[in-house]
Design a protein around this motif. Sequence first.
Motif, PDB file in Angstrom:
ATOM      1  N   THR A 143       0.842  -1.193   0.000  1.00  9.17           N
ATOM      2  CA  THR A 143       0.000   0.000   0.000  1.00  9.17           C
ATOM      3  C   THR A 143       0.875   1.241   0.000  1.00  9.17           C
ATOM      4  OG1 THR A 143      -1.729  -1.150   1.247  1.00  9.17           O
ATOM      5  CG2 THR A 143      -1.821   1.257   1.185  1.00  9.17           C
ATOM      6  N   ILE A 144       0.657   2.101  -0.983  1.00  6.16           N
ATOM      7  CA  ILE A 144       1.371   3.374  -1.042  1.00  6.16           C
ATOM      8  C   ILE A 144       0.462   4.459  -0.491  1.00  6.16           C
ATOM      9  CG2 ILE A 144       0.627   3.863  -3.425  1.00  6.16           C
ATOM     10  CD1 ILE A 144       3.374   5.175  -3.871  1.00  6.16           C
ATOM     11  N   SER A 145       1.057   5.382   0.243  1.00  6.64           N
ATOM     12  CA  SER A 145       0.296   6.501   0.785  1.00  6.64           C
ATOM     13  C   SER A 145       1.224   7.717   0.888  1.00  6.64           C
ATOM     14  CB  SER A 145      -0.300   6.153   2.154  1.00  6.64           C
ATOM     15  OG  SER A 145       0.718   5.834   3.084  1.00  6.64           O
ATOM     16  N   ARG A 146       0.624   8.854   1.114  1.00  6.12           N
ATOM     17  CA  ARG A 146       1.430  10.066   1.216  1.00  6.12           C
ATOM     18  C   ARG A 146       0.869  10.993   2.278  1.00  6.12           C
ATOM     19  NH1 ARG A 146       1.487  12.515  -4.519  1.00  6.12           N
ATOM     20  NH2 ARG A 146       2.696  14.208  -3.506  1.00  6.12           N
ATOM     21  N   ASP A 147       1.762  11.775   2.860  1.00  5.82           N
ATOM     22  CA  ASP A 147       1.401  12.814   3.815  1.00  5.82           C
ATOM     23  C   ASP A 147       2.039  14.094   3.296  1.00  5.82           C
ATOM     24  OD1 ASP A 147       1.257  14.643   5.937  1.00  5.82           O
ATOM     25  OD2 ASP A 147       1.366  13.053   7.445  1.00  5.82           O
ATOM     26  N   ASN A 148       1.248  14.926   2.657  1.00  2.00           N
ATOM     27  CA  ASN A 148       1.807  16.122   2.029  1.00  2.00           C
ATOM     28  C   ASN A 148       2.366  17.097   3.059  1.00  2.00           C
ATOM     29  OD1 ASN A 148       1.242  15.218  -0.564  1.00  2.00           O
ATOM     30  ND2 ASN A 148      -0.768  16.220  -0.607  1.00  2.00           N
ATOM     31  N   ALA A 149       1.776  17.142   4.219  1.00  2.00           N
ATOM     32  CA  ALA A 149       2.274  18.054   5.259  1.00  2.00           C
ATOM     33  C   ALA A 149       3.668  17.650   5.724  1.00  2.00           C
ATOM     34  CB  ALA A 149       1.316  18.067   6.440  1.00  2.00           C
ATOM     35  N   LYS A 150       3.940  16.363   5.713  1.00  2.00           N
ATOM     36  CA  LYS A 150       5.256  15.864   6.122  1.00  2.00           C
ATOM     37  C   LYS A 150       6.178  15.637   4.934  1.00  2.00           C
ATOM     38  CE  LYS A 150       3.639  13.562  10.322  1.00  2.00           C
ATOM     39  NZ  LYS A 150       3.547  12.281  11.068  1.00  2.00           N
ATOM     40  N   LYS A 151       5.666  15.897   3.720  1.00  2.00           N
ATOM     41  CA  LYS A 151       6.456  15.662   2.500  1.00  2.00           C
ATOM     42  C   LYS A 151       7.024  14.245   2.489  1.00  2.00           C
ATOM     43  CE  LYS A 151       7.704  20.459   1.547  1.00  2.00           C
ATOM     44  NZ  LYS A 151       8.798  21.393   1.158  1.00  2.00           N
ATOM     45  N   THR A 152       6.177  13.315   2.801  1.00  2.00           N
ATOM     46  CA  THR A 152       6.612  11.930   2.937  1.00  2.00           C
ATOM     47  C   THR A 152       5.675  11.006   2.180  1.00  2.00           C
ATOM     48  OG1 THR A 152       7.549  12.387   5.120  1.00  2.00           O
ATOM     49  CG2 THR A 152       7.131  10.086   4.578  1.00  2.00           C
ATOM     50  N   VAL A 153       6.271  10.034   1.510  1.00  2.00           N
ATOM     51  CA  VAL A 153       5.516   8.968   0.866  1.00  2.00           C
ATOM     52  C   VAL A 153       5.922   7.658   1.537  1.00  2.00           C
ATOM     53  CG1 VAL A 153       7.192   8.690  -1.011  1.00  2.00           C
ATOM     54  CG2 VAL A 153       4.839   7.931  -1.325  1.00  2.00           C
ATOM     55  N   TYR A 154       4.946   6.789   1.713  1.00  2.00           N
ATOM     56  CA  TYR A 154       5.146   5.537   2.431  1.00  2.00           C
ATOM     57  C   TYR A 154       4.851   4.351   1.517  1.00  2.00           C
ATOM     58  CZ  TYR A 154       4.522   8.780   6.338  1.00  2.00           C
ATOM     59  OH  TYR A 154       4.622   9.841   7.207  1.00  2.00           O
TER      60      TYR A 154
END
Length: 111
Positions: A68-79
């Motif tokens: 599963t790919i996800s992102r947190d734009n506030a943290k500038k992070t993709v998981y």
Amino acid sequence: QVQLVESGGGLVQPGGSLSLSCVASGIMFSEYVMGWYRQAPGKQRELIASINKGGRTNYEDSVRGRFTISRDNAKKTVYLQMNNLRPEDTANYYCHAYTYWGQGTLVTVSS
């Protein structure tokens, strides 16, 4: 200066899980499609998952339903959450945005 820094790789037994992270700097993260690629020894680098700025995801067939790919734009992070790992998932995993690449993080699946 653009940087993509991956973390979270390691050694895991078959059937196990790992979570990779990629922190970006120097780019307008929220505007980019983010991708995870992997490259196994002797093989070409392949795209396995991507997520656009709206959160729409795509997966390569061999990982769909397990990763599963996800992102947190506030943290500038993709998981990348990886479950039910198999020996054939062993590879260096790379974060990608536009023309930028991270340095890679090694995932080894072995008993």
